[in-house]
Scaffold this active site. Structure first.
Site, PDB file in Angstrom:
ATOM      1  N   TRP A   8      33.721  23.795 -47.746  1.00  0.00           N
ATOM      2  CA  TRP A   8      34.589  22.885 -48.510  1.00  0.00           C
ATOM      3  C   TRP A   8      34.599  23.213 -49.999  1.00  0.00           C
ATOM      4  O   TRP A   8      35.287  22.567 -50.774  1.00  0.00           O
ATOM      5  CB  TRP A   8      34.161  21.431 -48.279  1.00  0.00           C
ATOM      6  CG  TRP A   8      34.347  20.954 -46.859  1.00  0.00           C
ATOM      7  CD1 TRP A   8      35.065  21.580 -45.877  1.00  0.00           C
ATOM      8  CD2 TRP A   8      33.821  19.765 -46.267  1.00  0.00           C
ATOM      9  NE1 TRP A   8      35.015  20.851 -44.713  1.00  0.00           N
ATOM     10  CE2 TRP A   8      34.263  19.724 -44.922  1.00  0.00           C
ATOM     11  CE3 TRP A   8      33.021  18.724 -46.738  1.00  0.00           C
ATOM     12  CZ2 TRP A   8      33.920  18.690 -44.053  1.00  0.00           C
ATOM     13  CZ3 TRP A   8      32.680  17.689 -45.874  1.00  0.00           C
ATOM     14  CH2 TRP A   8      33.129  17.671 -44.546  1.00  0.00           C
ATOM     15  N   HIS A  94      28.387  34.277 -51.877  1.00  0.00           N
ATOM     16  CA  HIS A  94      29.847  34.134 -51.807  1.00  0.00           C
ATOM     17  C   HIS A  94      30.471  34.852 -53.002  1.00  0.00           C
ATOM     18  O   HIS A  94      29.932  34.820 -54.110  1.00  0.00           O
ATOM     19  CB  HIS A  94      30.225  32.653 -51.811  1.00  0.00           C
ATOM     20  CG  HIS A  94      31.642  32.421 -51.429  1.00  0.00           C
ATOM     21  ND1 HIS A  94      32.684  32.669 -52.294  1.00  0.00           N
ATOM     22  CD2 HIS A  94      32.210  32.015 -50.267  1.00  0.00           C
ATOM     23  CE1 HIS A  94      33.835  32.409 -51.675  1.00  0.00           C
ATOM     24  NE2 HIS A  94      33.563  32.012 -50.434  1.00  0.00           N
ATOM     25  N   GLU A 166      34.116  38.834 -45.963  1.00  0.00           N
ATOM     26  CA  GLU A 166      35.169  38.137 -46.702  1.00  0.00           C
ATOM     27  C   GLU A 166      35.722  39.077 -47.780  1.00  0.00           C
ATOM     28  O   GLU A 166      35.172  39.112 -48.902  1.00  0.00           O
ATOM     29  CB  GLU A 166      34.625  36.876 -47.372  1.00  0.00           C
ATOM     30  CG  GLU A 166      34.159  35.815 -46.410  1.00  0.00           C
ATOM     31  CD  GLU A 166      34.254  34.403 -47.022  1.00  0.00           C
ATOM     32  OE1 GLU A 166      34.853  33.543 -46.379  1.00  0.00           O
ATOM     33  OE2 GLU A 166      33.757  34.199 -48.136  1.00  0.00           O
ATOM     34  N   GLY A 172      41.593  32.727 -50.427  1.00  0.00           N
ATOM     35  CA  GLY A 172      42.515  31.816 -51.109  1.00  0.00           C
ATOM     36  C   GLY A 172      43.855  32.449 -51.422  1.00  0.00           C
ATOM     37  O   GLY A 172      44.615  31.948 -52.239  1.00  0.00           O
ATOM     38  N   SER A 212      41.579  33.387 -45.990  1.00  0.00           N
ATOM     39  CA  SER A 212      42.886  32.857 -45.590  1.00  0.00           C
ATOM     40  C   SER A 212      43.030  32.661 -44.082  1.00  0.00           C
ATOM     41  O   SER A 212      44.107  32.868 -43.521  1.00  0.00           O
ATOM     42  CB  SER A 212      44.021  33.745 -46.134  1.00  0.00           C
ATOM     43  OG  SER A 212      44.007  33.736 -47.547  1.00  0.00           O
ATOM     44  N   GLY A 233      37.807  28.403 -45.769  1.00  0.00           N
ATOM     45  CA  GLY A 233      37.805  27.678 -47.039  1.00  0.00           C
ATOM     46  C   GLY A 233      38.918  26.644 -47.065  1.00  0.00           C
ATOM     47  O   GLY A 233      38.795  25.552 -46.516  1.00  0.00           O
ATOM     48  N   GLY A 234      40.037  26.999 -47.669  1.00  0.00           N
ATOM     49  CA  GLY A 234      41.148  26.063 -47.886  1.00  0.00           C
ATOM     50  C   GLY A 234      41.553  25.277 -46.651  1.00  0.00           C
ATOM     51  O   GLY A 234      41.760  24.051 -46.724  1.00  0.00           O
TER      52      GLY A 234
HETATM   53  P1  13P Z   1      39.996  30.636 -47.882  1.00  0.00           P
HETATM   54  O1  13P Z   1      39.909  30.291 -46.427  1.00  0.00           O
HETATM   55  O2  13P Z   1      40.509  29.504 -48.744  1.00  0.00           O
HETATM   56  O3  13P Z   1      40.712  31.928 -48.110  1.00  0.00           O
HETATM   57  O4  13P Z   1      38.492  30.853 -48.399  1.00  0.00           O
HETATM   58  C1  13P Z   1      37.670  31.681 -47.658  1.00  0.00           C
HETATM   59  C2  13P Z   1      36.308  31.507 -48.153  1.00  0.00           C
HETATM   60  O5  13P Z   1      35.998  31.832 -49.279  1.00  0.00           O
HETATM   61  C3  13P Z   1      35.333  30.887 -47.251  1.00  0.00           C
HETATM   62  O6  13P Z   1      34.040  31.022 -47.740  1.00  0.00           O
END
Ligand code: 13P
Length: 259
Positions: A8, A94, A166, A172, A212, A233-234
């Site tokens: 989150w 991260h 990642e 994002g 994403s 994430g998002g």
């Molecule tokens: P998004 O899913 O927003 O691209 O972020 C990925 C992330 O950084 C998860 O740790």
């Protein structure tokens, strides 16, 4: 094995976290087989989210930890403090911490060692930047990140290690990496892990994709055997999206069940 991890980030407050935790757990309802669910709220919401998640099959993760168990480290949080809050997993390295706060592979290594020494499961994030991919250096970057972050690491007993691939440019961004590129990198990461931990049983390590991931593309990643899960994430704070991601993981698991 399919693992869905919700990161989150700093996007929700305490009240919102409680509501989101309740809604996230509901996505598991009525399923014959469910993915492992790990919810990583902001630190300020950990104790409230713990109350919601208690007695469910979901686990709680922190978004960071400090490498010392105790002491004069203003503003930092130790694995011991996190364990008191029922935290079993921790995101380490991260890319947002690497780029915004200057976290290095050496710091990441100390955090991984500390987490494992307290029987917490590290979710170690690795991934190349756009420039590094374009220069053909993606593998070399990930290899160096892993080699340094996992220096001195031993997986004793049933200790687990989760790696999240990642790519920085996909985080994002609204556009994920291609499934083909993810599979290729996961194979590469798996070969590095096999060299580092030749005796570790398969279930002890998992490789997840993040960047994403949303309700629309999650199935395409999760159906691949090379992808043990997703770090979201998002889309993890948008409950309709998150529901679709959990459903995609459950569908894949159901299809794998023997008749
Ligand atoms: P998004 O899913 O927003 O691209 O972020 C990925 C992330 O950084 C998860 O740790």
């Amino acid at each position: 094995m399919k693992i869905v991890i919700a990161n989150w980030k700093m996007n929700v407050g305490v009240r919102e976290s409680v509501a989101l935790a309740r809604a996230s757990l509901l996505t598991l309802r009525g399923r014959k087989v469910i993915p492992e669910l790990v919810i990583c709220p902001p630190f300020v919401a950990l104790s409230e989210v713990r109350k919601v998640v208690a007695r469910s099959s979901a686990a709680i993760g922190a978004q960071n930890l400090f490498w010392e168990p105790t002491g004069s480290h203003t503003g930092e949080t130790s694995s011991r403090q996190l364990l008191e809050l029922g935290v079993s997993h921790v995101i380490i390295g991260h890319s947002e911490r690497r780029t915004q706060l200057g976290e290095t592979d050496e710091m990441v290594n100390k955090k991984v060692l500390q987490a494992l020494s307290e029987q917490m499961t590290p979710i170690l994030c690795v991934g190349e930047s756009k420039g590094e991919r374009e220069a053909g250096e993606a593998r070399a970057v990930v290899e160096t990140q892993l080699a340094t972050a996992l220096r001195g690491v031993r997986l004793h007993g049933n200790a687990r290690l989760l790696i999240a691939y990642e790519p920085v440019w996909a985080i994002g961004a609204g556009e994920s990496a291609s499934v083909g590129d993810v599979i290729e990198m996961h194979r590469f990461i798996r070969s590095i892990l096999a060299n580092l931990f030749p005796d570790a049983p398969a279930g002890q390590m998992a490789i997840l994709y993040g960047g994403s991931v949303d309700g629309e593309n999650a199935y395409r990643f999760l159906r691949e055997s090379e992808v043990d899960g997703v770090l979201v994430g998002g889309a993890s704070v948008k409950i309709n999206q998150f529901k679709e991601i959990v459903e995609a993981a459950a569908e894949v698991l159901e299809a794998q069940r023997p008749e």
